[in-house]
Write an enzyme that holds these catalytic residues in place. Sequence first.
Site, PDB file in Angstrom:
ATOM      1  N   GLY A 288      -2.216  -6.387   4.972  1.00 49.71           N
ATOM      2  CA  GLY A 288      -0.770  -6.332   4.762  1.00 49.71           C
ATOM      3  C   GLY A 288      -0.178  -7.684   5.095  1.00 49.71           C
ATOM      4  O   GLY A 288      -0.517  -8.273   6.136  1.00 49.71           O
TER       5      GLY A 288
ATOM      6  N   GLN B 280      -5.645   2.178  -0.180  1.00 46.00           N
ATOM      7  CA  GLN B 280      -4.691   2.023   0.930  1.00 46.00           C
ATOM      8  C   GLN B 280      -3.621   3.119   0.910  1.00 46.00           C
ATOM      9  O   GLN B 280      -3.091   3.511   1.949  1.00 46.00           O
ATOM     10  CB  GLN B 280      -3.997   0.657   0.859  1.00 46.00           C
ATOM     11  CG  GLN B 280      -4.867  -0.540   1.215  1.00 46.00           C
ATOM     12  CD  GLN B 280      -5.487  -1.190  -0.005  1.00 46.00           C
ATOM     13  OE1 GLN B 280      -5.828  -0.488  -0.975  1.00 46.00           O
ATOM     14  NE2 GLN B 280      -5.667  -2.497   0.011  1.00 46.00           N
TER      15      GLN B 280
ATOM     16  N   ASP C 207       3.302  -9.182  -1.356  1.00 46.43           N
ATOM     17  CA  ASP C 207       2.578 -10.210  -0.615  1.00 46.43           C
ATOM     18  C   ASP C 207       3.180 -11.584  -0.828  1.00 46.43           C
ATOM     19  O   ASP C 207       2.914 -12.514  -0.053  1.00 46.43           O
ATOM     20  CB  ASP C 207       1.109 -10.196  -1.033  1.00 46.43           C
ATOM     21  CG  ASP C 207       0.456  -8.886  -0.636  1.00 46.43           C
ATOM     22  OD1 ASP C 207       0.604  -7.896  -1.391  1.00 46.43           O
ATOM     23  OD2 ASP C 207      -0.158  -8.832   0.445  1.00 46.43           O
TER      24      ASP C 207
ATOM     25  N   ASN D 267       1.796  -8.388  -5.793  1.00 43.59           N
ATOM     26  CA  ASN D 267       1.519  -7.219  -4.981  1.00 43.59           C
ATOM     27  C   ASN D 267       0.198  -6.619  -5.409  1.00 43.59           C
ATOM     28  O   ASN D 267      -0.447  -7.082  -6.349  1.00 43.59           O
ATOM     29  CB  ASN D 267       2.665  -6.199  -5.103  1.00 43.59           C
ATOM     30  CG  ASN D 267       2.657  -5.188  -3.964  1.00 43.59           C
ATOM     31  OD1 ASN D 267       2.596  -5.557  -2.789  1.00 43.59           O
ATOM     32  ND2 ASN D 267       2.706  -3.916  -4.322  1.00 43.59           N
TER      33      ASN D 267
HETATM   34  C1  LIG Z   1       4.077  -5.295   3.510  1.00 44.51           C
HETATM   35  S1  LIG Z   1       2.750  -6.158   2.842  1.00 44.51           S
HETATM   36  C2  LIG Z   1       1.846  -4.863   2.108  1.00 44.51           C
HETATM   37  C3  LIG Z   1       1.072  -5.335   0.920  1.00 44.51           C
HETATM   38  O1  LIG Z   1      -0.227  -5.830   1.301  1.00 44.51           O
HETATM   39  C4  LIG Z   1      -1.193  -5.063   0.613  1.00 44.51           C
HETATM   40  O2  LIG Z   1      -2.336  -5.793   0.280  1.00 44.51           O
HETATM   41  P1  LIG Z   1      -3.679  -5.635   1.189  1.00 44.51           P
HETATM   42  O3  LIG Z   1      -3.802  -4.179   1.555  1.00 44.51           O
HETATM   43  O4  LIG Z   1      -4.775  -6.123   0.255  1.00 44.51           O
HETATM   44  O5  LIG Z   1      -3.476  -6.533   2.369  1.00 44.51           O
HETATM   45  C5  LIG Z   1      -0.481  -4.572  -0.617  1.00 44.51           C
HETATM   46  O6  LIG Z   1      -0.348  -5.581  -1.589  1.00 44.51           O
HETATM   47  C6  LIG Z   1       0.838  -4.192  -0.010  1.00 44.51           C
HETATM   48  O7  LIG Z   1       1.892  -4.015  -0.899  1.00 44.51           O
END
Ligand SMILES: CSC[C@H]1O[C@H](OP(=O)(O)O)[C@H](O)[C@@H]1O
Length: 347
Positions: free
Chosen positions: A54, A202, A243, A253
């Site tokens: 995140g 996720q 992101d 994202n």
């Molecule tokens: C509030 S940031 C959340 C954002 O990060 C996630 O990516 P990852 O799980 O690969 O770190 C995803 O894009 C979420 O929207």
Amino acid sequence: MILQGEHRRSIARTDDGAGVRILDQRLLPWEVRWVELRSADTAAVAIREMWTRGAPMIGATAAYGLAMALAADPGDASLARAYDTLLATRPTAVNLRWALDQVRAAVIDLPAAARATAALARADAICDEDAALCRAIGEQGLALFRTLHAKNPDRPLNILTHCNAGWLATVDYGTATAPVYLAHDAGIPVHVWVDETRPRNQGALLTAFELANHGVPHTVIADNAGGLLMMQGKVDAVIVGTDRVTANGDVCNKIGTYLKALAAADNGVPFYVALPYTTFDPDTATGADVPIEERSADELTRLTGPAEGGIATVKVTDSPAANPAFDVTPARLVTGYITERGVLDRI
Ligand SMILES: CSC[C@H]1O[C@H](OP(=O)(O)O)[C@H](O)[C@@H]1O
């Protein structure tokens, strides 16, 4: 309920103050395991291997990683090495570079003996600020939810979200989930369609876990079901995290976000992006200029789940696989940006 009450901080200093504790999100929801990070190198592994993830959480973890490097060796070479190691972990979330730059700027002109304490203080401040920013995003989103719910006051407000932009992805509250939590707590009936979010799931594993723990009604769906639900009038709004938002308002994202935005546009469903200022990148012109992380094909060709004594993985295909982890939603498809300063129709 793993953490009682309103605050669910997902990162904290260790009791001796020398390290940080994070949840190993690879094990959720099957096991709640806090792990301690005590070096920049371990923080880098935790980010790269997605023990923690995140955009804001990546930034917070990297900030502490840099502070830990300086505690071990406050010299310029140590600072540069740790900065480069942490920056190289994941290329898309701008919070990573932002947080590392914040800590480096806080120490670069200090004498070596003062650097570790200053770095740790800046990392602490980044976390406290993120929690406050996400809370403010929640307040701004709550006002929006009241307006959206007033259109159909006799039924729950149906929100669709993609991936996890919850308190697990931030220091607290989340970005996309913050308005959901505040609306739920304010008595506005909210239901959330939770995209499972292949391949790391996720949504099904983390967002569903968060919402269940907070008592928010939700339904896990296949990523490909969102368009039909919108066509059937079952989605009042899409809200996602991000992101990186570039200077022109393009949104990077989790992979699959762009397809939700297209379905939303085609069905007249408002599409909102929730972000703190730390995820806005004015130095990058458009989404086309953002490096899209390519992750291991194994994430796609293998399924992971609970098994006797731990986590099991099953390989589902021997075929080659491609695994881009993010996509770009053009600004033209974004209805509004939910920020700590307000809901903006352009960033
Ligand atoms: C509030 S940031 C959340 C954002 O990060 C996630 O990516 P990852 O799980 O690969 O770190 C995803 O894009 C979420 O929207």
